[in-house]
Design an enzyme around this catalytic site. Structure first.
Site, PDB file in Angstrom:
ATOM      1  N   HIS A  34      -6.878  20.088 -15.238  1.00 32.58           N
ATOM      2  CA  HIS A  34      -7.668  21.000 -14.406  1.00 32.58           C
ATOM      3  C   HIS A  34      -8.136  22.163 -15.288  1.00 32.58           C
ATOM      4  O   HIS A  34      -7.887  22.169 -16.514  1.00 32.58           O
ATOM      5  CB  HIS A  34      -6.846  21.489 -13.204  1.00 32.58           C
ATOM      6  N   HIS A  37      -5.800  23.614 -17.929  1.00 34.04           N
ATOM      7  CA  HIS A  37      -5.664  22.869 -19.195  1.00 34.04           C
ATOM      8  C   HIS A  37      -6.906  23.055 -20.057  1.00 34.04           C
ATOM      9  O   HIS A  37      -6.820  23.170 -21.283  1.00 34.04           O
ATOM     10  CB  HIS A  37      -5.514  21.368 -18.927  1.00 34.04           C
ATOM     11  N   GLN A  61      12.041  15.701 -18.547  1.00 37.47           N
ATOM     12  CA  GLN A  61      12.013  17.046 -17.967  1.00 37.47           C
ATOM     13  C   GLN A  61      12.000  17.032 -16.434  1.00 37.47           C
ATOM     14  O   GLN A  61      11.852  18.076 -15.809  1.00 37.47           O
ATOM     15  CB  GLN A  61      10.830  17.844 -18.521  1.00 37.47           C
TER      16      GLN A  61
END
Ligand code: PAF
Length: 291
Positions: A34, A37, A61
């Site tokens: 989006h 980024h 993660q």
């Protein structure tokens, strides 16, 4: 834009850039790109000759009850916007390329102190998973600079500390958060919200702004301001995880003399766990004990 999936294919491309005397910036991502980024890609393009982006949804993660399976994946759209923003290389490694010995046997990177607090206390192991994958990607990339969004403020500081503690030869650059007109920070997890929820979710930003204003006026009322912010989040339909004001440098609680501060919050809204923060600087005349 060259798209590659193996570190062995990456090496000759990166060596060729070096032989031509070109610098390159690295933007690690988990895809579903989006405007947030793309601001990282643009910053890399401004500061370096070439831009290399990675897309890898890193299982290490995500906690067992988190949204790994549901994490949005939009490869065609991602390729298109990366080309539009001048990316030279897109590295989309497979699991085997990032974790050749498997997740169980993977050597981990731990960044103590910063990793256990705030988001780290509700997401145990999360930041070790981030530091481990970023360390591996940094080693594969050997880039001049790496670009991280300040929306993930704690992650940004953890990566900076890892680079400093391990004497890694890369500069970590923090890029300001990109927001919708409503103030809501851009996030892949916004896609879990309906249009009306998206509108309401901008309340998180408003509550952070309000906390900054209150703190500027009465820094001695630290606890009252935090309690008010948490109550405000609840009034607006959030289930808060935390809201706090910390030092920008190390996320410790501010004391007398600390002027570079950041208000940070994490809160559930519908199915999305949203995080956001605002950096602010007190004028030096406000110096006083705060807690
Ligand atoms: O911020 C992210 O998207 C991820 O945590 C990162 C840095 C790409 C590591 O997987």
């Amino acid at each position: 834009m060259k798209i590659i999936e193996k570190a062995s294919q990456l090496r000759p491309l990166l060596s060729a850039l070096r032989e031509q005397g070109l610098s390159y910036g690295f933007v690690p991502t988990m895809g579903n790109l989006h405007a947030g980024h793309l601001a990282l890609v643009d910053a890399a393009a401004e500061q370096c000759d070439r831009v290399v982006v990675s897309i890898f949804v890193n299982p290490l993660q995500f906690g067992p009850d988190e949204d790994l399976e549901a994490y949005p994946c939009t490869p065609e759209d991602d390729e298109k916007v990366l080309i539009e923003h001048g990316t030279s290389i897109l590295y989309r490694p497979t699991m085997a390329d990032v974790y050749p010995v498997g997740l169980e046997h993977q050597t981990r990177v731990e960044v103590p102190g910063l990793s256990e607090i705030l988001c780290g206390s509700s997401r145990p192991g999360h930041f070790s998973g981030v530091a481990t994958v970023v360390n591996r990607l940094f080693n594969q990339m050997q880039a001049d600079k790496a670009f991280f969004g300040k929306k993930d403020y704690q992650q940004y500081l953890i990566i900076k500390k890892m680079v400093s503690d391990l004497a890694m030869n890369i500069e970590v650059v923090g890029v300001d958060t990109v927001r919708l007109d409503s103030g809501l920070a851009m996030s892949s997890r916004n896609s879990y919200l309906s249009a009306s929820q998206l509108e309401q979710a901008s309340g998180l930003y408003l509550v952070l702004q309000d906390a900054v204003e209150r703190y500027r006026r009465t820094p001695e009322n630290y606890r009252g301001i935090i309690e008010h912010g948490i109550a405000e989040l609840k009034n607006r339909g959030f289930v808060p995880d935390y809201l706090t004001i910390r030092r920008q440098s190390d996320l410790k609680q501010p004391g007398a003399g600390d002027v570079k501060l950041v208000v940070l919050a994490a809160a559930w809204f519908g199915n999305a766990r949203l995080i956001d923060n605002l950096e602010f600087v007190l004028p030096s005349r406000s110096l006083q004990s705060t807690i």
